[in-house]
Design a protein around this motif. Structure first.
Motif, mmCIF file in Angstrom:
data_model
loop_
_atom_site.group_PDB
_atom_site.id
_atom_site.type_symbol
_atom_site.label_atom_id
_atom_site.label_comp_id
_atom_site.label_asym_id
_atom_site.label_seq_id
_atom_site.Cartn_x
_atom_site.Cartn_y
_atom_site.Cartn_z
ATOM 1 N N THR A 50 69.643 8.441 63.907
ATOM 2 C CA THR A 50 70.607 8.148 63.323
ATOM 3 C C THR A 50 72.212 8.793 62.879
ATOM 4 O OG1 THR A 50 70.029 8.684 61.516
ATOM 5 C CG2 THR A 50 69.082 7.548 62.129
ATOM 6 N N ASN B 100 62.556 11.475 63.892
ATOM 7 C CA ASN B 100 63.292 9.591 64.002
ATOM 8 C C ASN B 100 64.586 9.580 63.541
ATOM 9 O OD1 ASN B 100 61.883 9.541 62.055
ATOM 10 N ND2 ASN B 100 61.678 7.009 63.074
ATOM 11 N N HIS B 101 65.138 10.178 62.579
ATOM 12 C CA HIS B 101 66.080 10.417 61.603
ATOM 13 C C HIS B 101 67.301 10.634 62.107
ATOM 14 C CE1 HIS B 101 63.736 8.700 58.090
ATOM 15 N NE2 HIS B 101 63.469 8.096 59.037
ATOM 16 N N ARG C 136 66.938 4.657 66.222
ATOM 17 C CA ARG C 136 66.557 5.814 65.611
ATOM 18 C C ARG C 136 65.194 5.941 67.464
ATOM 19 N NH1 ARG C 136 62.895 4.310 61.303
ATOM 20 N NH2 ARG C 136 62.458 2.703 62.352
#
Length: 647
Positions: free
Chosen positions: A290, A286-287, A245
């Motif tokens: 992923t 920030n995800h 992340r």
């Protein structure tokens, strides 16, 4: 010639040839960097030619010498020269290999995923047939969608029920709630989510029962390969990777003509539309990493309405190694605290207040910390910008070849970029020429303007978890101000309109002007939050010595904050109170808490919450007086009454 003479001659000849081959291999291997300084490379080649001819002539003469002492000394000198040239070849190989690692873009990417289940429920993947598996509903999630489908087909399972979810967090919670028996996650899911306060508690309840790997084509289309970075302004997205992340995110714009850089921080909890989610659903920015690097880049592009030309991604392990290669870097910390390092759940690294030389672990703790500062995540963003500037300055001032080799090696293992070698050389050449023409040091030739996307922190109910989570809502006005700053820097002249509030005196230390505000008079758009609302309940008073996770208080009135804290037997002090005017009468007299407290775990017996408060004062907008030179409705101009002189 005697046997002894022949023996010496062979040794001399072999050593000489080995030296010359090594030196010319070095020259050939670094030939693509000749544009750094064509004059220097030309001189080096001429010197090498003269040296090679001279060494051959000297070797022939020594082979015909009758002095054993001279021949022994010459052999020793050749051996030392060979050792030196081999070391130079090794150093150059390390540097070139590392540089190629940094800039190389593979045609295929190897992904690693795991089938995960609740602990002690299933022991192996063999039990998956006939069960329910949770996957992501979006094919952009390679480890969460594409890979599990391919692996199920490879394993030959025919009787598996698939249930789809929109994110990894919802996938993990579906497993905890028992909606599915298995889920597919990235193999490094523990390190990926261990610092996420909302997901971390669930990690103790799940485990991997099957790891698998597959390779897929690299479909990345991010790139500015045709940009002449030594002449044309460009943008770079800098990402600090926390196990998968983006724990830190900064958008830089670089103007090579004016040698100006803008550095804009974007909070990791910013709640924004994610470009690769279905229907661009909202989530914390920030995800996005992923899913993929491209997803993060495109999300920033959509948020800022700006094209990102290049990216630079640094792992946290890489930051530690780069700083440790330098030894230390100077950091000025606004507070003393104990911080965390990678893979360590306990706060074990001490960073003291003030200017100190910090090692890699301390610098990492410094750029990750937020709870120890009154300004929370805002201070962390400033700290990250400060650390980058200090790191670049320290590297620019380094002259030791071994240190530089170690820095490049650490960078090669932990940094990726889509800047090409020729573009990197162009930037280095630009800096060298600017230093030579201005006689400025490496740290003085570039002006860096820092800014941030400011916003308001709120707590909002999450259907995935069943409780409130912290979200950071960017101000639209802040985005507009930062876009204006970047747009000015991207012009060819790079002229920035300095804010009118900026003052500078030669007697004071220069501080770059601020181009965006910390607070804007905007209300949070509640329509961005979707999902069911929680049932209304009252907070329960915790047992003695229980830890409490404090909600975000930013945006609350002081009365609301005081009432909430009192319900948990907390005390508070006002750290700072400032007054601002507003043209919104509904805010008159309100005291808005501006300190970030969301997610901080504190113990009621030992906790005092420090708050920053703004007191808003309503001031009605004054009506503009009519311009005397503007015609009235009757077509006449209004003349001011002339003052009568005193008699």
């Amino acid at each position: 010639m005697s046997k002894t003479n022949k023996k010496f001659a062979w040794i001399n000849t072999i050593l000489t040839v080995a030296i010359l081959i090594t030196l010319w291999l070095i020259t050939i291997s670094v030939f693509e960097y000749y544009s750094l300084s064509k004059k220097t490379f030309l001189i080096i080649n001429l010197v090498l030619i003269v040296f090679s001819l001279g060494l051959l002539v000297l070797t022939v003469r020594m082979n015909n010498s009758n002095s054993n002492t001279s021949r022994l000394i010459y052999i020793l000198v050749l051996a030392l020269m060979l050792a030196g040239s081999v070391y130079i070849k090794y150093t150059s190989s390390v540097i070139l290999t590392s540089v190629n690692k940094i800039v190389s873009q593979d045609d295929e990417i190897e992904y690693h995923a795991s089938f995960v289940t609740k602990k002690d429920k299933y022991q192996s993947v063999d039990e998956l047939d006939g069960k329910r598996i949770g996957i992501i509903d979006n094919p952009d999630f390679i480890e969460g969608n594409v890979m599990p489908k391919d692996e199920l087909e490879k394993l030959g399972f025919k009787n598996v029920t698939e249930r789809t979810y929109h994110s990894y967090s919802s996938l993990i919670n579906s497993l905890i709630r028992g909606e599915v028996d298995y889920i597919s996650l990235p193999k490094a899911f523990n390190s990926l989510f261990m610092t996420d306060e909302s997901i971390a508690p669930s990690l103790k309840q799940i485990e991997s029962v099957y790891d698998y790997t597959n390779t897929y084509a690299n479909k990345s289309d991010i790139g500015g390969s045709d940009i002449n970075v030594s002449e044309v302004p460009f943008t770079v997205l800098i990402m600090g990777n926390d196990g998968g992340r983006t724990d830190s995110l900064m958008l830089a714009s670089v103007n090579p003509s004016s040698m100006q850089i803008t550095l804009t921080s974007i909070a990791r909890d910013s709640y924004v539309p994610i470009s690769c989610y279905i229907n661009q659903a909202y989530d914390k920015i920030n995800h996005a990493r992923t899913i993929s690097r491209d997803c993060t880049i495109k999300t920033v592009e959509d948020l800022m309405d700006i094209s990102v030309d290049f990216f630079v991604e640094v792992t946290f392990e890489g930051l530690i190694e780069i700083v440790d290669a330098l030894g230390t870097i100077p950091i000025d910390s606004p507070a003393t605290f104990y911080g965390n390092v990678v893979g360590d759940e306990k706060a074990s690294v001490l960073v003291e207040e003030g200017l100190h030389d910090l090692n890699g672990d301390q610098v990492l703790a410094f750029v990750r910390e937020r709870s120890s500062f009154v300004n929370g995540d805002f201070q962390r963003q400033l700290n990250q910008q400060h650390a980058i500037k200090s790191l670049i300055s320290t590297i620019a001032e380094t002259r030791d070849i071994n240190t530089l080799k170690n820095i490049v090696a650490a960078t090669g293992n932990n940094v990726e970029t889509n800047l090409s070698v020729s573009q990197l050389i162009g930037l280095m050449n630009l800096a060298i020429n600017r230093m030579e023409s201005t006689y400025l040091s490496a740290t003085d030739i570039v002006t860096v303007y820092g800014s941030r996307i400011s916003g308001q922190g709120v707590m909002n109910y999450s259907p995935d978890y069943g409780f409130d989570l912290y979200y950071y809502i960017p101000y639209r006005s802040s985005i507009a101000d930062v876009k204006k700053l970047i747009s000015m820097n991207m012009r060819e002249d790079g002229i920035l309109e300095i804010p009118t509030a900026f003052n500078y005196s030669v007697q004071d230390e220069y501080v770059a002007p601020v181009f965006s505000s910390d607070i804007y008079n905007e209300e949070v758009d509640q329509s961005i939050f979707t999902g069911k609302r929680p049932p209304v309940d009252t907070p329960s008073v915790p047992e003695a010595n229980d830890d409490v996770i404090i909600k975000e208080l930013r945006g609350k009135s002081l009365d609301e904050a005081a009432s909430y804290l009192a319900s948990y037997d907390f005390t508070y002090v006002i750290n700072e109170e400032i007054e601002e005017t507003t043209n919104n009468p509904s805010r008159d007299g309100n005291r808005i808490v501006t300190s970030t407290t969301g997610g901080i775990t504190m113990n009621p017996e030992h906790s005092v919450i420090r708050l920053n408060v703004i007191r808003y004062k309503y001031v009605a907008e004054e009506e503009e007086e009519p311009d005397p030179n503007v015609p009235t409705d009757e077509g006449e101009t209004t003349e001011p009454e002339s003052e009568q002189p005193d008699n």
